[in-house]
Design a protein around this motif. Structure first.
Motif, PDB file in Angstrom:
ATOM      1  N   LYS A  86       2.366  -3.781 -15.979  1.00  0.00           N
ATOM      2  CA  LYS A  86       1.632  -3.295 -14.829  1.00  0.00           C
ATOM      3  C   LYS A  86       1.556  -4.379 -13.756  1.00  0.00           C
ATOM      4  N   LYS A  87       1.293  -5.593 -14.259  1.00  0.00           N
ATOM      5  CA  LYS A  87       1.163  -6.701 -13.323  1.00  0.00           C
ATOM      6  C   LYS A  87       2.470  -6.958 -12.593  1.00  0.00           C
ATOM      7  N   SER A  88       3.523  -6.961 -13.362  1.00  0.00           N
ATOM      8  CA  SER A  88       4.809  -7.214 -12.722  1.00  0.00           C
ATOM      9  C   SER A  88       5.165  -6.058 -11.796  1.00  0.00           C
ATOM     10  N   PHE A  89       4.695  -4.839 -12.140  1.00  0.00           N
ATOM     11  CA  PHE A  89       4.956  -3.692 -11.263  1.00  0.00           C
ATOM     12  C   PHE A  89       4.249  -3.856  -9.923  1.00  0.00           C
ATOM     13  N   MET A  90       2.930  -4.228  -9.989  1.00  0.00           N
ATOM     14  CA  MET A  90       2.175  -4.447  -8.754  1.00  0.00           C
ATOM     15  C   MET A  90       2.826  -5.551  -7.922  1.00  0.00           C
ATOM     16  N   ALA A  91       3.297  -6.580  -8.642  1.00  0.00           N
ATOM     17  CA  ALA A  91       3.893  -7.714  -7.937  1.00  0.00           C
ATOM     18  C   ALA A  91       5.241  -7.352  -7.346  1.00  0.00           C
ATOM     19  N   SER A  92       5.900  -6.367  -7.979  1.00  0.00           N
ATOM     20  CA  SER A  92       7.248  -6.058  -7.508  1.00  0.00           C
ATOM     21  C   SER A  92       7.247  -5.091  -6.322  1.00  0.00           C
ATOM     22  N   ILE A  93       6.086  -4.571  -6.004  1.00  0.00           N
ATOM     23  CA  ILE A  93       6.022  -3.724  -4.799  1.00  0.00           C
ATOM     24  C   ILE A  93       6.174  -4.609  -3.578  1.00  0.00           C
ATOM     25  N   ASP A  94       6.903  -4.111  -2.567  1.00  0.00           N
ATOM     26  CA  ASP A  94       7.109  -4.923  -1.373  1.00  0.00           C
ATOM     27  C   ASP A  94       5.921  -4.757  -0.432  1.00  0.00           C
ATOM     28  N   TRP A  95       4.951  -5.613  -0.611  1.00  0.00           N
ATOM     29  CA  TRP A  95       3.697  -5.455   0.134  1.00  0.00           C
ATOM     30  C   TRP A  95       3.882  -5.658   1.632  1.00  0.00           C
ATOM     31  N   LEU A  96       4.830  -6.490   2.015  1.00  0.00           N
ATOM     32  CA  LEU A  96       5.038  -6.711   3.452  1.00  0.00           C
ATOM     33  C   LEU A  96       5.357  -5.406   4.165  1.00  0.00           C
ATOM     34  N   THR A  97       6.228  -4.605   3.558  1.00  0.00           N
ATOM     35  CA  THR A  97       6.567  -3.311   4.151  1.00  0.00           C
ATOM     36  C   THR A  97       5.318  -2.440   4.261  1.00  0.00           C
ATOM     37  N   ILE A  98       4.492  -2.480   3.224  1.00  0.00           N
ATOM     38  CA  ILE A  98       3.282  -1.645   3.245  1.00  0.00           C
ATOM     39  C   ILE A  98       2.341  -2.104   4.356  1.00  0.00           C
ATOM     40  N   VAL A  99       2.224  -3.405   4.535  1.00  0.00           N
ATOM     41  CA  VAL A  99       1.373  -3.921   5.614  1.00  0.00           C
ATOM     42  C   VAL A  99       1.896  -3.460   6.970  1.00  0.00           C
ATOM     43  N   LEU A 100       3.214  -3.579   7.167  1.00  0.00           N
ATOM     44  CA  LEU A 100       3.801  -3.113   8.427  1.00  0.00           C
ATOM     45  C   LEU A 100       3.547  -1.623   8.628  1.00  0.00           C
ATOM     46  N   TYR A 101       3.709  -0.873   7.540  1.00  0.00           N
ATOM     47  CA  TYR A 101       3.483   0.576   7.578  1.00  0.00           C
ATOM     48  C   TYR A 101       2.053   0.882   8.006  1.00  0.00           C
ATOM     49  N   LEU A 102       1.078   0.184   7.394  1.00  0.00           N
ATOM     50  CA  LEU A 102      -0.321   0.454   7.711  1.00  0.00           C
ATOM     51  C   LEU A 102      -0.646   0.026   9.148  1.00  0.00           C
ATOM     52  N   ALA A 103      -0.066  -1.096   9.577  1.00  0.00           N
ATOM     53  CA  ALA A 103      -0.307  -1.554  10.952  1.00  0.00           C
ATOM     54  C   ALA A 103       0.216  -0.530  11.956  1.00  0.00           C
ATOM     55  N   LEU A 104       1.408  -0.008  11.692  1.00  0.00           N
ATOM     56  CA  LEU A 104       1.979   1.000  12.589  1.00  0.00           C
ATOM     57  C   LEU A 104       1.143   2.272  12.570  1.00  0.00           C
TER      58      LEU A 104
END
Lengths: 612, 460
Positions: free
Chosen positions: B7-25
């Motif tokens: 689970k931990k490695s799964f959370m870590a493997s998500i590309d959070w930068l893209t998600i941040v950009l997505y939320l900002a947009l």
């Protein structure tokens, strides 16, 4: 299998995207930061500046009776840029105008000073309430057309037209002279409306509205932060007494001429009657232009404010000014007697006079209006070489006296168009007679004939000056301006060159004229009336003139009555003057006077051959 | 242990930068919707903006549900996308085909299906389905795009079928989006010349028509003709320089399977292709201008204005002019949130959908617009980066599909609003109002994030 030759393509794609977005940034930069053009176009898109017109000041008489007020009217406005594609036939039908009128008006609008295709221009002014409601319903058919509420002037009665004046659309010259005005604004055209335009008009305000793409108003820009409220015009209180004015106009029906009454102590004009007159209510709204044309074409000149524009020989009323001059100059004493055998006869010159005892001293000469007395007086003044080196010097001296009494120049009344009248001076006669003239040449000016002309206002002011025993305040029709002082011109006394003691003598002469001389019809036991008739010779029938004041002490009213072609001064001048004074002093007419007034109101003078 | 570390490695493997950009947009997008939908005189507090009776409130619902949708996608097993790619593609094709029969005409568009009180636009979901199908097809073992015209045509066929169905729905703009997938094909080995020829053809048409009215040599030829011919000569000479140099020929000979091909015949063949390119180019130009010349005047004008080639302030060009006015009036810092006059007073048409970028320009000014463009650039670059790190062709192809589609939407939409691109009505991702497009973009993006998050497992 990884093909490394394709590896560089990610850079091609990445840099291409970056390149395009940088071009977009440059474009944004040039759109947003390099020019104000788009900002201005955005403003003209969305902002609509609407002028808020102030209410024009109301006008009341001296007793607070309303004379002029405002009534809402509706102007049809057009924004040229927005009205493209409007169904003109439908529009013309809705407004009840012809196609030709529409075409002409559109052309006119485009040619006006300060025209802009983005702002509202007056297309048609002063729709009545009924026309307005009809058009309002159809307004949505005509994009680019708007309705603007305006105030038009309304008058409580058919009186004092010349004095009140009226308002009309500004002329191109008005717009050029005063940047306050825009095409389609109203401006006072005549009378008080014109002379007190600055006070009456107030100050225009403006509001900035936001309008959407369909031209619908969506609200006020920043909640009206930049709006400027209009400042209403100031109310005026006239010095006119409406009841006196009404009576004057009634008495002058069917006649030509003028009645001017002044309150001597203040210079306030109590009435200013002109005949013929017109109904100011007919000069309102869209019919103004047509009506104005009709009145201009009338040979009786109803638009002429005779009280200040009519130049008349003052006739015998002028003798009072001569008596004052001769007394002050020491030419005569009150006791000086001159002979009069049906007139002035000297070296073949004859100025006729009616029969009366002879010789007479000054007071009875005034009372009987003896021509001979004043001819002798002027002759002796002009030919007095021990006092004046030449006849020119004597004449100049005489002229100075006349000017000090308010003759020969505009008095300065607060109405537009005042005329100055004519008091001849030495140069005038030098020119006319090639320098060879003497006291006899000009003898007729002593009895208010010849070259001398005065306005009825100047004659009334002479009465006021005698009533005050030597001074007057420049006559004026506005008594009070809301929140503003009157011009000092209308509060300061102007003294003549004659001392009060001589005025007393002349006043006594005028009192005698009423008590047993030419003005007997003005006699009343209630108060002492001073009067002087005039019968001004004329190419046609003589003019009937009266100048007087009452009571003799602490006078309340001074008056001049001038009835063109009315014959003897006693025919019209005296009785009309007496009625007017009674009305003002008593506040009403006695039943007997009322009957008399009715008789005079119905007397018509025929002016069939009237030419001026 | 396994589950927690997994689970931990799964959370870590998500590309959070893209998600941040997505939320900002998304956040900036919602602010723009507020600016565009705000009716003059309404209260400005957050509570009334979030009220569901308004479009701003509704958009908030779409945003929230999109985030939920994204989370759900992240919780799915990434292998089902691979497994069901063709099925999803097939279902959406059927849906696209059926849509015109199930719908009412909305502003001349047949692309909406009514579901309850909402309308959804299947075309928005066909993008991710097509991307999946392409990824699946191109991810097959041994698939090779280079040197295989058959494979290239198969890929193009996968793209063209949904395109045609969407054109039938009278949504030409949305259909054109599929052309962007050529960018992905280019990355995957399609000859660069194909992309180049495509771009060159568009350039001929636009330049040719743009200057077709300016006549030279006494009306013999137009400036457009001259410019196009010059472009063709320039391109051809460039090709001769690139492909016919001795070094290039030798390299090609080495790559060729048969060494029998002589350098001479190779050069001749290349000259022949370049000649073909030049003649074909000329043919495209002549046929395009002949076609336009034979149109009636009003049709011709419409084509030119639609292509953004002629001003027509009161007609079709009105939109773009008003858009420029709105953006230009924003200045450096903009008029402030909810303070734009041009968008608020509805001078800009389609301002909450296709022309939403006007609101950004007017209310947030140059600074805000630059921030938005930078966020988009960041997202696109991140998509390239993440695609490149995919261990499978399936993941990489899908990633480049996402990149291509977003690139097309951003470049065309913003370019149109700025008056640099023809008026093509497509939404700006995360900004334009509407649930379908937001859901569509979210699915497209989060599917990729889910595939990306699964990359580590595949490495073991």
């Amino acid at each position: 299998m990884v093909d490394y030759s394709l590896n560089n393509r990610k850079y091609v794609l990445g840099f291409s995207v970056a390149f395009i977005l940088i071009i977009y940034l440059v474009r944004l930069f040039s759109l947003q930061l390099m020019s104000d053009d788009y900002k201005m176009r955005a403003d003209s898109n969305a902002f609509m500046r609407r002028i808020l017109f102030p209410a024009r000041g109301a006008i009341t008489d001296r007793n607070g009776k309303l004379l002029v007020y405002n009534q809402p009217a509706y102007d049809v406005m057009v924004v040229m840029k927005e009205q493209v594609g409007v169904d003109t036939i439908h529009l013309c039908r809705s407004l009840g105008i012809t196609r030709e009128w529409y075409e002409r008006r559109m052309k006119e609008i485009k040619n006006t000073v300060g025209y802009s295709m983005h702002t509202q221009q007056v297309f048609m002014s002063q729709l009545s309430a009924k026309e307005f409601s009809n058009f309002q319903e159809k307004l949505f058919h005509f994009p680019g057309f708007y309705i603007q509420k305006r105030n038009i002037r309304q008058y409580t009665g058919p009186y004092a037209a010349h004095l009140l004046g009226d308002v009309g659309e500004v002329s191109p010259a008005d717009i050029e002279n005063d940047e306050y005005y825009r095409s389609g604004d109203y401006i006072g055209k005549l009378g008080v409306e014109s002379s007190y335009e600055r006070q009456l008009r107030g100050v225009k305000g403006s509001e900035i509205l936001l309008r959407d793409v369909r031209g619908r108003i969506k609200g006020r820009y920043q909640n009206g932060k930049f709006d400027v409220q209009p400042i209403p015009g100031k109310n005026l209180t006239l010095s006119i007494d409406l009841e006196l004015q009404k009576l004057g106009e009634r008495l002058m029906q069917g006649k030509l001429g003028s009645i001017v009454a002044i309150e001597p102590a203040t210079g306030e004009i109590l009435c200013m009657v002109n005949a013929p007159t017109y109904d100011p209510r007919s000069m309102v709204g869209r019919q103004r232009g047509k009506r104005h044309k009709e009145l201009s074409a009338d040979p009786m000149k109803p638009l002429l404010n005779r009280s200040i524009m009519g130049l008349y020989p003052p006739g015998s009323t002028f003798k009072t000014s001569q008596a004052l001059t001769f007394l002050q100059e020491g030419i005569i004493q009150p006791t000086t007697q001159y002979p009069c055998s049906h007139g002035f006869h000297f070296r073949g010159l004859k100025v006729g006079c009616h029969g009366h005892a002879s010789p007479l001293p000054l007071v009875p000469s005034i009372a009987t209006s003896c021509n001979g007395y004043f001819c002798w007086g002027l002759y002796h003044m002009m030919e007095n070489r021990s006092k004046y080196r030449t006849v020119q010097d004597a004449m100049t001296r005489w002229k100075d006296y006349m000017v000090s009494m308010g003759f020969g120049y505009k008095l300065g009344v607060d109405l537009p168009g005042e005329k100055r009248g004519l008091i001849p001076n030495a140069e005038f006669y030098d020119k006319a007679y090639n320098k060879s003239w003497n006291g006899l040449t000009i003898i007729s000016i002593s009895i208010g004939q010849g070259e001398v002309t005065l306005t009825p206002l100047q004659i009334a002011n002479l009465g006021a000056t005698i009533a005050n025993r030597g001074w007057f305040i420049t006559p004026h029709v506005v008594r009070e301006i809301q929140d503003e002082e009157l011009d000092s011109l209308y509060t300061q006394k102007r003294r003549t060159m004659v001392s009060p003691i001589h005025y007393e003598t002349v006043a006594t002469g005028m009192q005698r004229a009423v008590e047993g001389g030419t003005c007997r019809a003005a006699y009343t036991p209630e108060y002492i009336v001073c009067g002087k008739t005039g019968t001004a010779q004329n190419r046609g029938h003589d003019h009937s003139v009266f100048m007087g004041f009452a009571p003799k002490d602490n006078p309340k009213i001074a008056i001049a009555v001038y009835v063109e072609n009315g014959g003897w001064g006693a025919n019209y001048g005296v009785p009309l003057g007496a009625l007017m004074m009674e009305q003002y002093i008593n506040g009403k007419l006695s039943p007997a006077s009322e009957q008399k007034a009715e008789t005079f109101a119905n007397k018509h003078i025929s002016y069939g051959d009237y030419v001026r | 242990m396994v589950t927690t570390s997994g689970k931990k490695s799964f959370m870590a493997s998500i590309d959070w930068l893209t998600i941040v950009l997505y939320l900002a947009l998304l956040a900036m997008g919602w602010m723009s919707i507020c600016g565009a939908c705000y009716e003059y005189g309404e209260p400005k507090d957050l509570l009334s903006l979030a009220s569901f009776s308004t479009r701003t409130g509704m958009q908030l619902v779409w945003i929230a549900s999109s985030i939920v949708l994204g989370v759900i996608v992240l919780m799915l097993d990434d292998r089902i996308f691979d497994t069901f790619a063709y099925l999803i593609y097939g279902v959406l094709l059927i849906l696209l085909f059926a849509t015109p029969f199930l719908t009412h005409d909305i502003k001349g568009s047949l692309s909406w299906i009514k579901v309850g009180s909402f309308s959804i636009q299947p075309a928005e979901f066909a993008k991710f389905a097509t991307s999946l199908a392409l990824a699946k097809f191109m991810g097959t073992y041994g698939f090779r795009l280079q040197g295989s015209w058959k494979n290239l045509f198969m890929c193009i066929a996968l793209m063209v079928v949904p395109m045609v169905l969407i054109v039938l729905q009278k949504e030409t703009g949305s259909a054109l989006v599929y052309l962007s997938l050529f960018l992905m094909l280019y990355r995957e080995g399609m000859p660069g010349s194909v992309l180049f020829i495509g771009i060159a053809a568009v350039a001929y048409i636009i330049v040719g028509l743009r200057f077709s009215e300016i006549m030279l040599l006494g009306g013999l030829v137009s400036l457009g003709d001259v410019l196009v011919v010059l472009m063709i000569i320039l391109f051809s000479l460039g090709m001769v320089f690139v492909y016919c140099r001795p070094s290039a020929l030798i390299k090609a000979q080495e790559h060729s399977r048969s060494t029998m091909v002589s350098l001479h015949s190779l050069r001749l063949r290349r000259y022949f292709y370049i000649g073909l390119f030049a003649i074909g180019s000329l043919a495209i130009h002549v046929s395009a201008s002949t076609l336009v010349d034979h149109l009636a005047d009003h049709q011709k004008k419409r084509v030119l204005v639609l292509l953004g080639l002629r001003d027509d302030p009161n007609g079709v060009g009105y939109n773009q002019i008003q858009a420029k006015i709105a953006i230009g009036s924003g200045g450096l810092a903009g008029k402030g949130f909810l303070n734009g006059t041009q968008t608020k007073l509805k001078y800009v048409p389609e301002q909450e959908t296709d022309f939403i970028f006007c609101t950004v320009g007017e209310e947030q000014g140059f600074i805000g617009s630059a921030i938005v463009l930078t966020l988009f650039l960041g997202l696109l670059w991140r998509l390239i980066y993440v695609s490149e790190r995919q261990p499978t062709a399936f993941g990489r192809v899908y990633g480049y599909c996402v990149f291509s589609i977003f690139t097309f939407h951003v470049v065309i939409n913003v370019g149109m609003v700025l008056g640099l691109m023809p008026v093509i009505g497509i939404p700006l991702p995360f900004f334009s109002y509407g649930g379908s497009s937001l859901w569509g973009f979210t699915l497209l993006l989060f599917l990729f994030l889910r595939i990306d998050a699964g990359r580590t497992r595949l490495l073991h």
